[in-house]
Scaffold this motif. Structure first.
Motif, PDB file in Angstrom:
ATOM      1  N   UNK A  86       0.811  -1.227   0.000  1.00 60.24           N
ATOM      2  CA  UNK A  86       0.000   0.000   0.000  1.00 60.24           C
ATOM      3  C   UNK A  86       0.841   1.273   0.000  1.00 60.24           C
ATOM      4  N   UNK A  87       2.142   1.162   0.248  1.00 58.27           N
ATOM      5  CA  UNK A  87       2.995   2.355   0.381  1.00 58.27           C
ATOM      6  C   UNK A  87       2.955   3.227  -0.883  1.00 58.27           C
ATOM      7  N   UNK A  88       3.193   4.525  -0.723  1.00 56.85           N
ATOM      8  CA  UNK A  88       3.199   5.436  -1.879  1.00 56.85           C
ATOM      9  C   UNK A  88       4.096   4.961  -3.021  1.00 56.85           C
ATOM     10  N   UNK A  89       5.257   4.386  -2.674  1.00 57.81           N
ATOM     11  CA  UNK A  89       6.171   3.941  -3.734  1.00 57.81           C
ATOM     12  C   UNK A  89       5.666   2.683  -4.437  1.00 57.81           C
ATOM     13  N   UNK A  90       4.725   1.994  -3.815  1.00 58.04           N
ATOM     14  CA  UNK A  90       4.174   0.779  -4.445  1.00 58.04           C
ATOM     15  C   UNK A  90       2.789   1.119  -5.014  1.00 58.04           C
ATOM     16  N   UNK A  91       1.708   0.616  -4.441  1.00 56.85           N
ATOM     17  CA  UNK A  91       0.380   0.869  -5.024  1.00 56.85           C
ATOM     18  C   UNK A  91      -0.221   2.218  -4.620  1.00 56.85           C
ATOM     19  N   UNK A 220     -11.536 -14.129  -9.542  1.00 56.52           N
ATOM     20  CA  UNK A 220     -12.667 -13.538  -8.847  1.00 56.52           C
ATOM     21  C   UNK A 220     -12.347 -12.113  -8.381  1.00 56.52           C
ATOM     22  N   UNK A 221     -11.112 -11.898  -7.969  1.00 55.26           N
ATOM     23  CA  UNK A 221     -10.688 -10.544  -7.594  1.00 55.26           C
ATOM     24  C   UNK A 221     -10.866  -9.586  -8.771  1.00 55.26           C
ATOM     25  N   UNK A 222     -10.436 -10.030  -9.929  1.00 61.28           N
ATOM     26  CA  UNK A 222     -10.555  -9.197 -11.137  1.00 61.28           C
ATOM     27  C   UNK A 222     -12.019  -8.979 -11.502  1.00 61.28           C
ATOM     28  N   UNK A 223     -12.827 -10.038 -11.368  1.00 61.89           N
ATOM     29  CA  UNK A 223     -14.264  -9.922 -11.697  1.00 61.89           C
ATOM     30  C   UNK A 223     -14.932  -8.919 -10.760  1.00 61.89           C
ATOM     31  N   UNK A 224     -14.581  -9.013  -9.458  1.00 63.80           N
ATOM     32  CA  UNK A 224     -15.187  -8.099  -8.483  1.00 63.80           C
ATOM     33  C   UNK A 224     -14.802  -6.644  -8.751  1.00 63.80           C
ATOM     34  N   UNK A 225     -13.620  -6.450  -9.322  1.00 57.72           N
ATOM     35  CA  UNK A 225     -13.226  -5.070  -9.629  1.00 57.72           C
ATOM     36  C   UNK A 225     -14.106  -4.483 -10.743  1.00 57.72           C
ATOM     37  N   UNK A 226     -14.779  -5.364 -11.502  1.00 53.19           N
ATOM     38  CA  UNK A 226     -15.698  -4.890 -12.549  1.00 53.19           C
ATOM     39  C   UNK A 226     -17.133  -4.848 -12.029  1.00 53.19           C
ATOM     40  N   UNK A 237     -14.197   0.268  -6.774  1.00 49.22           N
ATOM     41  CA  UNK A 237     -14.159  -0.672  -7.904  1.00 49.22           C
ATOM     42  C   UNK A 237     -13.683   0.084  -9.141  1.00 49.22           C
ATOM     43  N   UNK A 238     -13.312  -0.690 -10.168  1.00 49.98           N
ATOM     44  CA  UNK A 238     -12.872  -0.055 -11.416  1.00 49.98           C
ATOM     45  C   UNK A 238     -11.430   0.421 -11.371  1.00 49.98           C
ATOM     46  N   UNK A 239     -10.718   0.109 -10.269  1.00 49.19           N
ATOM     47  CA  UNK A 239      -9.356   0.643 -10.156  1.00 49.19           C
ATOM     48  C   UNK A 239      -8.392  -0.048 -11.129  1.00 49.19           C
TER      49      UNK A 239
END
Lengths: 294, 294
Positions: A86-91, A220-226, A237-239
């Motif tokens: 989660x760090x600024x330099x990462x995601x 499923x993670x990818x599907x949930x993002x849609x 979502x949508x990220x």
């Protein structure tokens, strides 16, 4: 979700939460570091990895005390990886599961150190385990370092970074996910079965099962993002679309991704049948991974 | 420096460098991650910690293969701590030992992951050691996690951060240094003696010795920041003053700091005499720590 599975998950979540924090009362850690470590450990994780380890163990044995240190070491490693991710330099994420990420609740330096501390302490926990033989402890540490270090999860993270804003094919995408997410899931299944005295042959079948489980988790993670509900997910979502990330829906279309998830789910459950043990709980968890809405 | 000690240090530096990198040929790590890990492992470290471990072992035994995995695991942990310490969110250093810091040579995300990978891999290395019994491996891992994790080095790092721009007394200053630097030095001495089959009583004396050695190391570090040669140090001098850091010269004056260093050196060498073994090499290293110019 079936009522029985929900009870199983909820009661284990409660137990794991208690196990995760009880060690902190016994050790002398500077206040701010302790708070930061506990903040992320208590930030509403679903505890899927330790629960998977327990379920795998319970397919072969019943003395669950044998699994507890290893299970929470695994959850600590998962938690450290989220803090650093989660760090600024990462995601550069401000929220996770509806709460501020560690570096937002504290600061970047504290978050880096809290992650380092959780990673290091996870191995100490296994060395302190009263329920395992020396041989079992060492094997757990060895499997866990391989799954989480430069040949496992961390390899997946760097490949994931390198794939950003690049065209990635399905094979490359799956390699990244199998390292970044799949290795810790495979560890959960392998460690549980090993501590339950499963045979080498049984463990081999379960590892193939874990391969598909890791992929199911990610599709499923990818599907949930849609299609997911922002409220339930605790994040926007949508990220993936915004961040131009390669995903299953992008490569296969949404219908194609759903089809692939269902195919992997069938394959995973077929492999469970070959593991020659009471894997009904693992089969239920597979459906849960496949159908989860958060 | 005496010629014999210089030979001892240089030949061991060479051996440790070879040991550090040879494992990387055998394991499958993504190219960029491997490069970043190796970059910092090869960035001219003095290898004081593994050399101290070897010297402590050699006070009791001579089969040095027994120490090698543990010694390089220790150096990997030291290296990871430097990589994370140099990050912009921590000390924000662009150079170390005259070379670009890891996040400057690569990028921040890669540096975070290279640190995580070195930390994790260090424990795997100990599990793979062919020369130790299971009991010895586990004890090494346990000591190393305690020395480097939230009760050791990482605790020192957070306390050090919290002390920035604050008035700190001598007791608080020494607590920070004993955790941040001293714990890994104490590990080196303890691990070496334990693997050399020293008695509990001998180990206790050596641990008291290591206490003073950690302090000597830090007083001299502070003194060099005032009186040192930028060229030899490979970094700017006077940075403690610029960063408003609490140091021995600040609390005691330069002469007071030198006097304290000399007193600690005498105390350390007295304790060595009580350890009832051939500790002449450790005594020489104590002088070297005390007199070093870089």
């Amino acid at each position: 979700m079936k009522v029985l599975l929900r009870n199983y998950i909820e009661s284990n979540q409660k137990m794991i939460q208690e196990e995760l924090t009880k060690h902190f009362h016994q050790i002398d850690i500077p206040e701010r570091l302790k708070k930061s470590m506990l903040y992320s450990l208590e930030a509403g994780g679903k505890r899927l990895r330790p629960i998977l380890l327990l379920a795998s163990y319970e397919a072969y044995a019943s003395q669950i005390e044998k699994t507890l240190h290893t299970a929470i070491a695994l959850e600590m490693i998962h938690t450290y990886s989220l803090i650093h991710d989660d760090l600024p330099a990462m995601d550069d994420d401000d929220y996770r599961r509806g709460l501020l990420t560690n570096h937002k609740a504290f600061d970047e330096a504290t978050a880096i150190l809290a992650g380092d501390a959780l990673l290091t302490y996870s191995f100490e926990l296994i060395t302190n385990d009263q329920h395992l033989t020396d041989k079992e402890k060492l094997y757990m540490i060895q499997l866990l370092t391989r799954a989480s270090g430069p040949t496992g999860m961390v390899a997946g993270q760097i490949l994931d970074m390198e794939a950003e804003n690049k065209a990635v094919n399905l094979e490359q995408l799956e390699k990244i996910h199998l390292l970044k997410t799949g290795e810790l899931l495979k560890f959960a299944v392998t460690a549980g079965a090993f501590l339950g005295n499963a045979t080498d042959d049984q463990i081999k079948h379960l590892q193939k099962f874990a391969h598909y489980l890791g992929l199911i988790f990610q599709v499923q993670d990818d599907i949930l993002d849609v299609t997911g509900d922002q409220e339930k997910l605790g994040k926007a979502v949508g990220s993936d679309e915004t961040n131009n990330k390669s995903t299953y829906p992008k490569l296969l279309g949404l219908d194609g991704a759903i089809e692939m998830r269902n195919r992997y789910t069938d394959q995973a459950k077929d492999l469970l049948k070959q593991a020659n043990a009471d894997t009904s709980r693992l089969a239920e968890l597979t459906d849960y991974f496949s159908q989860r809405d958060h």
